[in-house]
Design a protein around this motif. Structure first.
Motif, PDB file in Angstrom:
ATOM      1  N   LEU A   6       0.806  -1.220   0.000  1.00  0.00           N
ATOM      2  CA  LEU A   6       0.000   0.000   0.000  1.00  0.00           C
ATOM      3  C   LEU A   6       0.839   1.269   0.000  1.00  0.00           C
ATOM      4  CD1 LEU A   6      -3.026  -0.816   2.336  1.00  0.00           C
ATOM      5  CD2 LEU A   6      -3.109  -0.132  -0.067  1.00  0.00           C
ATOM      6  N   GLY A   7       1.898   1.312   0.798  1.00  0.00           N
ATOM      7  CA  GLY A   7       2.724   2.515   0.870  1.00  0.00           C
ATOM      8  C   GLY A   7       3.358   2.869  -0.453  1.00  0.00           C
ATOM      9  N   SER A   8       3.979   1.897  -1.098  1.00  0.00           N
ATOM     10  CA  SER A   8       4.645   2.173  -2.368  1.00  0.00           C
ATOM     11  C   SER A   8       3.645   2.519  -3.465  1.00  0.00           C
ATOM     12  CB  SER A   8       5.513   0.979  -2.797  1.00  0.00           C
ATOM     13  OG  SER A   8       4.713  -0.189  -2.957  1.00  0.00           O
ATOM     14  N   VAL A   9       2.476   1.875  -3.447  1.00  0.00           N
ATOM     15  CA  VAL A   9       1.456   2.200  -4.448  1.00  0.00           C
ATOM     16  C   VAL A   9       0.960   3.627  -4.248  1.00  0.00           C
ATOM     17  CG1 VAL A   9      -0.869   1.657  -5.275  1.00  0.00           C
ATOM     18  CG2 VAL A   9       0.745  -0.193  -4.800  1.00  0.00           C
TER      19      VAL A   9
ATOM     20  N   LEU B 180      14.729  13.220 -20.876  1.00  0.00           N
ATOM     21  CA  LEU B 180      14.939  14.126 -19.742  1.00  0.00           C
ATOM     22  C   LEU B 180      13.579  14.373 -19.091  1.00  0.00           C
ATOM     23  CD1 LEU B 180      16.755  16.010 -18.061  1.00  0.00           C
ATOM     24  CD2 LEU B 180      16.253  17.819 -19.730  1.00  0.00           C
ATOM     25  N   THR B 181      13.457  13.996 -17.840  1.00  0.00           N
ATOM     26  CA  THR B 181      12.183  14.165 -17.148  1.00  0.00           C
ATOM     27  C   THR B 181      12.400  14.798 -15.777  1.00  0.00           C
ATOM     28  OG1 THR B 181      12.399  11.859 -16.414  1.00  0.00           O
ATOM     29  CG2 THR B 181      10.908  12.284 -18.246  1.00  0.00           C
ATOM     30  N   ALA B 182      11.410  15.561 -15.353  1.00  0.00           N
ATOM     31  CA  ALA B 182      11.392  16.153 -14.019  1.00  0.00           C
ATOM     32  C   ALA B 182      10.376  15.395 -13.173  1.00  0.00           C
ATOM     33  CB  ALA B 182      11.012  17.628 -14.115  1.00  0.00           C
ATOM     34  N   HIS B 183      10.714  15.122 -11.922  1.00  0.00           N
ATOM     35  CA  HIS B 183       9.860  14.319 -11.050  1.00  0.00           C
ATOM     36  C   HIS B 183       9.703  14.986  -9.695  1.00  0.00           C
ATOM     37  CE1 HIS B 183      10.367  10.706 -13.694  1.00  0.00           C
ATOM     38  NE2 HIS B 183      11.550  11.251 -13.914  1.00  0.00           N
ATOM     39  N   ALA B 184       8.609  14.669  -9.024  1.00  0.00           N
ATOM     40  CA  ALA B 184       8.379  15.095  -7.647  1.00  0.00           C
ATOM     41  C   ALA B 184       7.488  14.084  -6.954  1.00  0.00           C
ATOM     42  CB  ALA B 184       7.748  16.478  -7.603  1.00  0.00           C
ATOM     43  N   CYS B 185       7.722  13.883  -5.661  1.00  0.00           N
ATOM     44  CA  CYS B 185       6.971  12.867  -4.930  1.00  0.00           C
ATOM     45  C   CYS B 185       6.938  13.216  -3.450  1.00  0.00           C
ATOM     46  CB  CYS B 185       7.637  11.506  -5.131  1.00  0.00           C
ATOM     47  SG  CYS B 185       6.892  10.153  -4.190  1.00  0.00           S
ATOM     48  N   PRO B 186       5.777  13.123  -2.790  1.00  0.00           N
ATOM     49  CA  PRO B 186       5.724  13.280  -1.328  1.00  0.00           C
ATOM     50  C   PRO B 186       6.534  12.186  -0.646  1.00  0.00           C
ATOM     51  CG  PRO B 186       3.529  13.420  -2.298  1.00  0.00           C
ATOM     52  CD  PRO B 186       4.441  12.925  -3.373  1.00  0.00           C
ATOM     53  N   LEU B 187       7.091  12.504   0.526  1.00  0.00           N
ATOM     54  CA  LEU B 187       8.000  11.569   1.182  1.00  0.00           C
ATOM     55  C   LEU B 187       7.308  10.581   2.105  1.00  0.00           C
ATOM     56  CD1 LEU B 187      11.098  13.764   2.141  1.00  0.00           C
ATOM     57  CD2 LEU B 187      10.717  12.361   0.122  1.00  0.00           C
ATOM     58  N   GLN B 188       6.128  10.901   2.601  1.00  0.00           N
ATOM     59  CA  GLN B 188       5.506  10.049   3.602  1.00  0.00           C
ATOM     60  C   GLN B 188       4.243   9.374   3.050  1.00  0.00           C
ATOM     61  OE1 GLN B 188       5.201  13.130   6.755  1.00  0.00           O
ATOM     62  NE2 GLN B 188       6.520  11.775   7.952  1.00  0.00           N
ATOM     63  N   PRO B 189       4.356   8.102   2.635  1.00  0.00           N
ATOM     64  CA  PRO B 189       3.170   7.415   2.102  1.00  0.00           C
ATOM     65  C   PRO B 189       2.066   7.292   3.135  1.00  0.00           C
ATOM     66  CG  PRO B 189       4.973   5.860   2.465  1.00  0.00           C
ATOM     67  CD  PRO B 189       5.547   7.232   2.619  1.00  0.00           C
ATOM     68  N   GLY B 190       2.444   7.180   4.410  1.00  0.00           N
ATOM     69  CA  GLY B 190       1.433   7.062   5.447  1.00  0.00           C
ATOM     70  C   GLY B 190       0.504   8.261   5.495  1.00  0.00           C
TER      71      GLY B 190
ATOM     72  N   PHE C 204       5.207  -1.243   9.194  1.00  0.00           N
ATOM     73  CA  PHE C 204       4.063  -1.287   8.286  1.00  0.00           C
ATOM     74  C   PHE C 204       3.005  -0.264   8.681  1.00  0.00           C
ATOM     75  CE2 PHE C 204      -0.317  -2.706   7.676  1.00  0.00           C
ATOM     76  CZ  PHE C 204      -0.369  -2.636   6.292  1.00  0.00           C
ATOM     77  N   LEU C 205       2.683  -0.168   9.958  1.00  0.00           N
ATOM     78  CA  LEU C 205       1.639   0.751  10.388  1.00  0.00           C
ATOM     79  C   LEU C 205       1.997   2.196  10.056  1.00  0.00           C
ATOM     80  CD1 LEU C 205       0.633  -0.818  13.829  1.00  0.00           C
ATOM     81  CD2 LEU C 205      -0.601  -0.948  11.659  1.00  0.00           C
TER      82      LEU C 205
ATOM     83  N   GLY D 126      -0.029   4.445   7.088  1.00  0.00           N
ATOM     84  CA  GLY D 126      -0.877   5.503   7.637  1.00  0.00           C
ATOM     85  C   GLY D 126      -1.805   5.060   8.740  1.00  0.00           C
ATOM     86  N   LEU D 127      -1.555   3.896   9.340  1.00  0.00           N
ATOM     87  CA  LEU D 127      -2.430   3.356  10.375  1.00  0.00           C
ATOM     88  C   LEU D 127      -1.828   3.414  11.771  1.00  0.00           C
ATOM     89  CD1 LEU D 127      -3.750   0.198   8.466  1.00  0.00           C
ATOM     90  CD2 LEU D 127      -5.042   2.277   8.995  1.00  0.00           C
ATOM     91  N   ALA D 128      -0.650   4.018  11.907  1.00  0.00           N
ATOM     92  CA  ALA D 128       0.080   3.950  13.182  1.00  0.00           C
ATOM     93  C   ALA D 128      -0.686   4.566  14.342  1.00  0.00           C
ATOM     94  CB  ALA D 128       1.447   4.613  13.026  1.00  0.00           C
ATOM     95  N   PHE D 129      -1.428   5.623  14.091  1.00  0.00           N
ATOM     96  CA  PHE D 129      -2.113   6.313  15.192  1.00  0.00           C
ATOM     97  C   PHE D 129      -3.637   6.256  15.036  1.00  0.00           C
ATOM     98  CE2 PHE D 129       1.986   8.395  14.305  1.00  0.00           C
ATOM     99  CZ  PHE D 129       2.642   8.057  15.478  1.00  0.00           C
ATOM    100  N   ASP D 130      -4.109   5.226  14.369  1.00  0.00           N
ATOM    101  CA  ASP D 130      -5.541   5.068  14.147  1.00  0.00           C
ATOM    102  C   ASP D 130      -6.125   4.188  15.247  1.00  0.00           C
ATOM    103  OD1 ASP D 130      -8.130   4.442  13.185  1.00  0.00           O
ATOM    104  OD2 ASP D 130      -7.471   4.767  11.117  1.00  0.00           O
ATOM    105  N   GLY D 131      -7.011   4.760  16.044  1.00  0.00           N
ATOM    106  CA  GLY D 131      -7.579   4.024  17.159  1.00  0.00           C
ATOM    107  C   GLY D 131      -8.487   2.881  16.755  1.00  0.00           C
ATOM    108  N   ALA D 132      -8.874   2.828  15.486  1.00  0.00           N
ATOM    109  CA  ALA D 132      -9.750   1.751  15.029  1.00  0.00           C
ATOM    110  C   ALA D 132      -8.980   0.477  14.696  1.00  0.00           C
ATOM    111  CB  ALA D 132     -10.532   2.201  13.795  1.00  0.00           C
ATOM    112  N   VAL D 133      -7.651   0.542  14.714  1.00  0.00           N
ATOM    113  CA  VAL D 133      -6.823  -0.587  14.286  1.00  0.00           C
ATOM    114  C   VAL D 133      -6.668  -1.609  15.406  1.00  0.00           C
ATOM    115  CG1 VAL D 133      -4.474  -1.271  13.659  1.00  0.00           C
ATOM    116  CG2 VAL D 133      -5.546   0.695  12.549  1.00  0.00           C
ATOM    117  N   ALA D 134      -6.864  -2.875  15.046  1.00  0.00           N
ATOM    118  CA  ALA D 134      -6.577  -3.997  15.939  1.00  0.00           C
ATOM    119  C   ALA D 134      -5.681  -4.961  15.164  1.00  0.00           C
ATOM    120  CB  ALA D 134      -7.868  -4.681  16.380  1.00  0.00           C
ATOM    121  N   ALA D 135      -4.446  -5.116  15.605  1.00  0.00           N
ATOM    122  CA  ALA D 135      -3.471  -5.916  14.861  1.00  0.00           C
ATOM    123  C   ALA D 135      -3.242  -7.262  15.534  1.00  0.00           C
ATOM    124  CB  ALA D 135      -2.152  -5.162  14.753  1.00  0.00           C
ATOM    125  N   ARG D 136      -3.061  -8.285  14.708  1.00  0.00           N
ATOM    126  CA  ARG D 136      -2.795  -9.625  15.222  1.00  0.00           C
ATOM    127  C   ARG D 136      -1.901 -10.382  14.241  1.00  0.00           C
ATOM    128  NH1 ARG D 136      -5.301 -13.389  18.784  1.00  0.00           N
ATOM    129  NH2 ARG D 136      -6.836 -11.793  19.299  1.00  0.00           N
TER     130      ARG D 136
END
Length: 774
Positions: A303-306, A500-510, A540-541, A545-555
């Protein structure tokens, strides 16, 4: 950015019914459905880990009811639920999530979207898993595979081009032409023009065959259903791309392959899609709204790379002749519908082209790594399609990064001009598109002409939008506590052409996923066999973008495999340090060739770079290794499907067969039993140090006093290593050996961190051919 040129009609759900009452009732319903499937579906059997996963999903989602104003009936449970599950190989995760989530959705008359990263898993779901589940559940359901519109033919374009008319082809072709005005250049262009006309005549014959197949009902317009997949150059002019589509205003709308597929999709209760398509259509109503359906993200470690790929902007700086075509196209469309643009389009296009040329000049000066002729601009530069044969050296592109995302002052002025002119021209395009749709709606008899004019604009719109989006990113600076964007240039020579191409990308996929996806999601399952790395979900979290999401339950659900009995992980100690690339590669390859002689059935060798794989190939070409070379199938020699078929045939015939592959072979490759009894890992799979986005992220973390190697590099490498080792054991009866030639896995503390995230194989060390337990 939304515009009339981009919007699509909505895909609506059936009316909602009252939900199953209460969290406990929903949890019981989901688990009962799972137990029913296990006991009634042919081939299913009880697995402790699979039921553990199903129970976790059922409990996490039980507090969620979907629909306007729906809230949990039990205040102790959240109104959102996101079940994150790492399910080890062999758990049977697709059956666990499908048999629990689908009954929950059916009970509320809602739909399910299952998003994957690979075609192989999509095919498995559509051809095997969902049919089995549909036949086993008491309540039937329909399912369908969603594809991007570019996979379908545009009937309007097909009809216009089926005669092989090159003039009509110009409507959909914004490619550049050489601009050499010398006698030789003019002659060459005349030859090229004649060749292009002949090529369009040949294409017209093929397009006529496709049109006939559509009319006869022997083809449904899906590119993937053609007997032979067409080349990109043949398909692109007739693809149903968004920018050239007037949707319901098109005279061919009722017979449109894409919208017929959309209509079938609207009736399906379960939709299978890929991550790219799901993220790219957020807000466009091409799929059910995330907040009104159950979402399943399988292979979620992608998900992050996509997400970063979806929000990366790029702009071609070498080709600008499309800007010469733009004023004429706008004038033709505007004149046809009696519309007067509010700006001088020719002047703005000329200014945009001037700014692009100036940016190309600045870029070439900064890179300074291509031949001198490639750094010339304008009239001084030879036609970029007419490169002398001796100058057609092609290799890795030259990448030049702007540290901290900071542009020099003179660059900012040029980029600002580009942005202003591209934005103004886009507004003209949007106004024309709105008028064309209005005209088609008010005068149905004029719809065909309007659709053709719309296509005229749509052929140019993507390039104009790329210029505007890239300039927008390049103008952005870092904010308070906010990281800068990665900004870089990439130059090279491809097929004799300077690129020759110019590129830009945000750094934080989360952050991207949190802002664009998760804030719309009410109920989701997020799963993969490799969500933990170095023994933790943390990496991964954060990336998802799920690191601080209170709805997440990981197992974490363990694999049913007995890894210590079924497999061994052998770490080879080399005399050369892997950081000494040349010496290490020589020693590693020598050891690899010796080990490959032990292979009696199937094996997989995973390389960290194409150069490394080519060195191995070169060694095999030598006389003393001739017999070994006959056993080896190399990625790129044929399609993946063909290579795997040949591999399976050899093993079935009792012959040894070895696959050489890169990263894409280290994941999603299912080779059970004798097809893969050995996995050889040539080096720890660190990401390329030349990756501009990775470098930019590392620089920003350092500026914050953080350690990018420990925080980013090691967890990401550990996740890839888990995938690579996962190719070894695919069933509970497999036995395999994983050989890693990179002793840093045992010697370095970060290597030991990575080991914590791997299955508990029997671990051995090999020094000078002697094996000992590690």
């Amino acid at each position: 950015m939304s515009s009339p040129l981009l919007d699509e009609p909505s895909a609506t759900d059936a009316g909602a019914a009252p939900p199953v009452s209460g969290p406990l009732a929903r949890e019981a319903l989901a688990l009962a459905a799972f137990d029913h499937v296990v006991s009634h579906a042919p081939g299913y059997r009880a697995r402790a880990g699979q039921r553990e996963m199903a129970a976790h999903i059922a409990h996490t989602l039980s507090g969620v009811t979907l629909g306007d104003g729906a809230v949990a009936s039990d205040a102790a449970l959240p109104a959102r639920g996101i079940a994150v599950v790492q399910a080890g190989t062999g758990v049977g995760k697709s059956a666990a999530y499908a048999s629990t989530v689908i009954p929950l959705a059916l009970a509320q008359q809602k739909r399910v979207i299952i998003s994957t990263a690979t075609v192989a898993l999509q095919e498995q779901l559509i051809a095997k898993d969902l049919p089995a589940l549909a036949s086993a559940l008491p309540e039937p359901f329909t399912f369908a595979l969603a594809k991007g519109r570019g996979r379908y033919v545009c009937r309007l374009k097909l009809d216009q081009l089926s005669g092989g008319d090159a003039a009509s082809a110009d409507l959909f072709d914004a490619d550049d032409s050489a601009t050499d005005t010398s006698a030789a250049g003019v002659a060459a262009q005349a030859v090229a023009t004649a060749a292009a006309a002949a090529r369009w005549q040949e294409r017209g014959v093929q397009y006529a065959r496709w049109a006939e197949a559509l009319d006869g009902g022997t083809w449904d317009g899906d590119r993937d259903r053609l007997d032979e997949p067409p080349e990109g150059g043949l398909w692109a002019p007739v693809a149903a791309e968004r920018h050239t589509c007037t949707a319901r205003h098109c005279p061919s709308y009722n017979s449109c392959s894409y919208y017929q597929a959309r209509a079938r999709l609207a009736q399906a209760k379960v939709i299978v899609v890929n991550h790219d398509l799901l993220l790219s259509t957020l807000g466009l109503h091409a799929l059910p709204a995330p907040q009104d359906c159950y979402l399943v993200f399988d292979e979620a470690h992608h998900l992050g790379s996509v997400a970063q790929g979806q929000f990366t902007a790029s702009m071609d700086l070498m080709r600008s002749q499309w800007l010469d075509k733009l004023p004429r196209a706008v004038d033709e469309v505007a004149s046809a519908i009696e519309y007067r643009p509010t700006i001088d389009v020719a002047s703005f296009a000329k200014e945009l082209k001037s700014a692009q040329s100036e940016l190309a000049r600045l870029a070439m000066q900064r890179i300074g790594a291509l031949p001198a002729w490639a750094q010339l601009t304008g009239a001084e530069r030879p036609a970029h399609r007419l490169v002398a044969p001796e100058r057609r050296a092609e290799g890795a592109p030259v990448v030049e990064r702007f540290e901290g995302g900071v542009l020099p002052a003179d660059w900012r002025e040029v980029v600002t001009r580009m942005h202003a002119h591209a934005s103004s021209l886009l507004k003209v395009f949007e106004a024309l598109a709105t008028q064309l749709k209005a005209t088609a709606r008010e005068n149905p008899g004029d719809a065909a002409r309007c659709a053709k004019l719309y296509s005229r604009l749509g052929a140019l719109a993507p390039r104009l939008q790329s210029a505007q989006e890239t300039a927008t990113y390049w103008m952005q600076d870092a904010g308070e506590g906010r990281p800068p964007l990665a900004k870089w240039l990439e130059a090279g020579v491809s097929h004799g052409l300077v690129t020759l191409t110019a590129h830009a990308c945000p750094l934080q996929p989360g952050s991207l996923l949190r802002n664009h996806l998760w804030n719309q999601v009410r109920a989701a399952v997020v799963t993969s066999a490799s969500l933990t790395t170095c023994g933790s979900f943390d990496h991964f979290l954060h990336e998802s973008g799920l690191a601080f999401d209170g709805a997440v339950a990981a197992r974490e659900v363990q694999s049913p495999f007995d890894h210590a009995r079924q497999g061994r992980l052998v770490v080879v100690q080399t005399a050369a340090d892997p950081k000494d690339v040349d010496a290490y590669t020589r020693e590693m390859l020598a050891a690899l060739l010796v080990d490959l002689r032990e292979v009696s059935r199937g094996a997989l060798v995973l390389f960290t770079s194409r150069a490394q794989m080519r060195q191995a190939q070169a060694l095999l070409e030598r006389g003393e290794h001739g017999a070994l070379r006959e056993r080896v199938l190399v990625q790129g020699e044929a399609s993946r499907t063909v290579l795997l078929r040949r591999h399976a045939e050899r093993v079935a015939d009792g012959q040894p067969s070895v696959l050489f592959g890169l990263q894409s072979f280290g994941e999603g490759l299912d080779l059970p039993g004798e097809l893969c009894e050995w996995v050889f890992i040539t080096k720890l799979p660190f990401a390329s140090p030349s990756d501009p986005v990775g470098q930019a992220r590392a620089d920003w973390l350092k500026s914050q006093g953080r350690d990018p190697f420990s925080e980013l590099v090691v967890p990401a490498t550990g996740a890839r290593l888990l995938q690579w080792t996962g190719r070894a054991l695919r069933t509970e009866t497999d036995e395999a050996v994983v050989v890693c030639y990179d002793a840093r896995l045992l010697r370095q503390s970060y290597g030991r961190r990575m080991l914590k995230g791997l299955p508990p194989y029997r671990l051995q060390r090999r020094v000078d051919g002697v094996l000992t337990d590690a």
